[in-house]
Design a protein around this motif. Structure first.
Motif, short mmCIF file in Angstrom:
data_model
loop_
_atom_site.label_atom_id
_atom_site.label_comp_id
_atom_site.label_asym_id
_atom_site.label_seq_id
_atom_site.Cartn_x
_atom_site.Cartn_y
_atom_site.Cartn_z
N GLN A 1 26.59 -58.93 67.56
CA GLN A 1 27.85 -59.34 68.19
C GLN A 1 27.77 -59.14 69.70
OE1 GLN A 1 30.57 -60.31 66.33
NE2 GLN A 1 29.50 -59.99 64.39
N PRO A 2 28.64 -59.83 70.48
CA PRO A 2 28.70 -59.53 71.91
C PRO A 2 28.93 -58.03 72.14
CG PRO A 2 29.95 -61.51 71.44
CD PRO A 2 29.56 -60.93 70.11
N GLY A 3 28.22 -57.48 73.13
CA GLY A 3 28.32 -56.05 73.40
C GLY A 3 27.22 -55.24 72.75
N ASP A 4 26.50 -55.83 71.77
CA ASP A 4 25.36 -55.14 71.16
C ASP A 4 24.17 -55.18 72.12
OD1 ASP A 4 26.72 -54.53 68.85
OD2 ASP A 4 25.96 -56.25 67.71
N GLY A 5 23.14 -54.40 71.79
CA GLY A 5 21.96 -54.34 72.66
C GLY A 5 20.68 -54.68 71.92
N ILE A 6 19.69 -55.19 72.66
CA ILE A 6 18.34 -55.37 72.12
C ILE A 6 17.36 -54.78 73.12
CG2 ILE A 6 18.95 -57.47 70.83
CD1 ILE A 6 17.48 -59.13 72.96
N CYS A 7 16.22 -54.30 72.61
CA CYS A 7 15.17 -53.73 73.48
C CYS A 7 13.89 -54.54 73.33
CB CYS A 7 14.87 -52.29 73.08
SG CYS A 7 16.10 -51.08 73.61
N GLY A 8 13.13 -54.63 74.40
CA GLY A 8 11.84 -55.32 74.38
C GLY A 8 10.76 -54.45 74.99
N LEU A 9 9.66 -54.25 74.26
CA LEU A 9 8.50 -53.53 74.77
C LEU A 9 7.40 -54.60 74.92
CD1 LEU A 9 7.34 -50.64 75.38
CD2 LEU A 9 6.53 -50.62 73.02
N VAL A 10 7.44 -55.30 76.03
CA VAL A 10 6.61 -56.50 76.20
C VAL A 10 5.99 -56.53 77.59
CG1 VAL A 10 7.89 -57.91 74.55
CG2 VAL A 10 8.67 -57.83 76.90
N PRO A 11 4.77 -57.07 77.73
CA PRO A 11 4.15 -57.17 79.06
C PRO A 11 4.79 -58.30 79.86
CG PRO A 11 2.73 -58.18 77.43
CD PRO A 11 3.90 -57.62 76.67
N ASN A 12 4.41 -58.41 81.12
CA ASN A 12 4.91 -59.50 81.96
C ASN A 12 4.54 -60.85 81.35
OD1 ASN A 12 5.92 -57.68 83.75
ND2 ASN A 12 4.70 -58.35 85.49
N GLY A 13 5.50 -61.75 81.32
CA GLY A 13 5.23 -63.09 80.80
C GLY A 13 6.42 -63.67 80.09
N ALA A 14 6.18 -64.81 79.44
CA ALA A 14 7.27 -65.59 78.83
C ALA A 14 7.94 -64.87 77.66
CB ALA A 14 6.74 -66.95 78.39
N ASP A 15 7.22 -63.99 76.94
CA ASP A 15 7.84 -63.30 75.79
C ASP A 15 9.08 -62.53 76.22
OD1 ASP A 15 6.07 -64.14 73.81
OD2 ASP A 15 4.65 -62.51 74.20
N GLY A 16 8.94 -61.74 77.28
CA GLY A 16 10.09 -60.96 77.76
C GLY A 16 11.16 -61.86 78.34
N LEU A 17 10.73 -62.97 78.94
CA LEU A 17 11.69 -63.89 79.55
C LEU A 17 12.60 -64.51 78.49
CD1 LEU A 17 12.48 -65.07 82.27
CD2 LEU A 17 10.77 -66.86 81.95
N VAL A 18 12.04 -64.82 77.32
CA VAL A 18 12.85 -65.40 76.23
C VAL A 18 13.89 -64.38 75.74
CG1 VAL A 18 12.76 -66.23 73.84
CG2 VAL A 18 11.12 -67.10 75.53
#
Length: 515
Positions: free
Chosen positions: A49-66
């Motif tokens: 829902q709006p207000g929830d959070g997600i985390c990303g452990l990703v190197p520089n590049g398009a994966d983190g950008l998405v």
């Protein structure tokens, strides 16, 4: 509102090369838009829902950008996690941020598996093929529509401060409720301060890890202005020059350590690359020695801009012209920002007098997530501080002295290590340097310098004596280090911030000073 913001631009021109990965893979805007849309549909199906959070452990590049583009159009908080952290440190951030989903790149699967324990098993995703304990991210997105999700609403990034004292804290702002495209267009105000123009041909070079606030902020904003993001995987001075020439880079975000390493390249290497595209090469994060800045202006011309700011908001800006007229300044307050310099009682000090720097930014209230005491402790009325010391000159230009925590008190005198570091840093035999106080029975603290010698330079008493002798006539004797130690590699974060605490700790073992 007009024509800026990634989602609008990608619909208008899906063939635009929006990002280039470190391995040279090019990503068209239309593809990135479709991936971000599918991700929103998939995560909503999981119940986000709006207000929830997600985390990303990703190197520089398009994966983190998405991940970033999905969160910012679905009303979520996106926290990019520092991949240099240990598994338990990652787990702390994932848990503290209350992430409802965690995305890990295969490169970081080992530490990510420990960090992932903070989220339910079916919400742990690997960006690639199977890894134990993770679901492939494609399970979330396969079969989802490419179309824009309904009820789009602006999300935000929630970065964690570096945690030089105690555990890192998430800097959290209230969601605006704006349309994501309108919110993205408002974000472009930041780059507009530097005179940066939207549209092509413009390319922004991402030189540091994207988990840093400024790197995400400047890169994301450049994307929303229609610039191509060109990612570096790790810092390399000559590779920076190659990428600038290859992609016609117009703007980037750098730190003074980068400048020092660029200037150390052989003259023939520096001359080999065409840098005529450079227009706004912006630096921050640490004090820049005046001779280093002069050398960069001489080499790159009138494109080196400087600013001072914090994750918490607010800041200053020095154009190349401003800096030439006020060498050493980090600039004047942004039009939407205010500066306040105060003494230990919280009272304003006159021009030219060092004090603690407080800032505020219009409409940028924040809290340290889950830590109202820290939020309150760093506030003075509606201004906040990160503990830096500096002064304003009579024209309102800010000059930094040091972090309050790093100040040395020797024989009752306040000594700012940054001033000494700047003088030693310009020596050709020095690659990096740190100065701090160590225990002294008579003086309370004495000044210690730790030096990383330049490549091929032999450390030892001879070099120490040469470095100290170079301070003659440039620095008062009371500011000279009493001793110099050598280190093979300085402990710095990839954004250039020095982990002085790590260097200082061994000297204070058994003493009662807070490190």
């Amino acid at each position: 509102m007009g024509t800026l913001g990634f989602w609008r631009l990608a619909q208008a021109d899906p063939e635009w090369i929006a990002a280039v990965d470190p391995d040279g893979t090019e990503h068209r805007a239309g593809e990135l838009l479709a991936q971000a849309n599918r991700l929103v549909h998939g995560l909503r199906a999981l119940g986000l829902q709006p207000g929830d959070g997600i985390c990303g452990l990703v190197p520089n590049g398009a994966d983190g950008l998405v991940l970033y583009l999905a969160a910012l159009q679905a009303g979520w908080y996106y926290t990019p996690v520092n991949w240099h952290l240990t598994g338990p440190e990652i787990a702390y951030i994932v848990a503290d941020s209350e992430a409802k989903a965690f995305f890990v790149h295969p490169r970081f699967a080992e530490a990510g598996a420990i960090g992932a324990e903070a989220v339910e098993p079916h919400r742990r995703f690997i960006l690639g093929e199977g890894a134990e304990g993770f679901r492939p991210a494609r399970e979330l997105t396969d079969g989802q529509p490419d179309s824009a999700p309904p009820d789009r609403t602006a999300g935000l990034t929630m970065h964690y401060t570096s945690g030089t004292t105690g555990k890192p804290k998430g800097v959290r702002r209230k969601l605006s409720g704006l349309d994501p495209d309108d919110s993205a267009e408002l974000m472009t105000f930041l780059l507009g301060l530097f005179g940066i123009t939207p549209g092509r041909p413009n390319a922004h070079l991402v030189t540091s890890p994207s988990y840093h606030t400024a790197v995400t902020q400047f890169g994301g904003t450049a994307l929303h202005m229609g610039h191509t993001l060109v990612y570096m995987d790790r810092w390399d001075a000559e590779e920076l020059l190659r990428l600038c020439e290859r992609y016609g880079v117009t703007n980037s975000h750098l730190v003074p350590t980068h400048f020092k390493r660029l200037l150390a390249l052989p003259e023939e290497t520096r001359a080999r690359y065409d840098l005529s595209s450079l227009r706004w090469m912006i630096h921050a994060a640490a004090p820049c020695p005046v001779p280093v800045k002069w050398a960069m202006l001489e080499w790159w011309g009138e494109c080196v801009y400087e600013y001072y700011a914090a994750t918490e908001g607010g800041g200053t800006l020095a154009t190349p012209q401003d800096w030439k007229e006020h060498p050493g300044t980090v600039g004047k307050a942004w039009p939407i920002s205010e500066l306040l310099i105060v003494d230990d009682n919280g009272d304003p000090v006159p021009a030219g007098t060092p004090g603690t720097i407080y800032m505020k930014m219009m409409g940028a209230t924040f809290e340290y997530k889950g830590d109202p005491a820290k939020t309150a402790a760093n506030r003075l009325k509606d201004h906040f501080t990160v503990g830096d010391i500096g002064y304003l000159d009579k024209d309102g230009f800010l000059f930094l002295c040091d972090r309050k925590a790093d100040m040395i008190i020797s024989g009752g005198a306040n000594i700012y290590p940054a001033e000494i570091e700047n003088e030693l840093m310009v020596h050709p035999k020095v690659a990096d340097v740190a100065v701090f106080g160590i225990p002294d029975e008579e003086w309370g603290e004495q000044i210690k310098a730790v030096v990383e010698p330049a490549p091929g330079i032999e450390p030892g008493p001879g070099l120490a004596a040469e470095l100290l002798a170079s301070l003659e006539g440039r620095l008062a004797r009371m500011k000279w280090p009493r001793s110099v130690d050598f280190i093979a590699e300085m402990p710095r974060e990839p954004n250039g911030k020095l982990l002085k605490r790590k260097l200082r700790a061994p000297y204070w073992e058994g003493h009662d000073r807070a490190i």
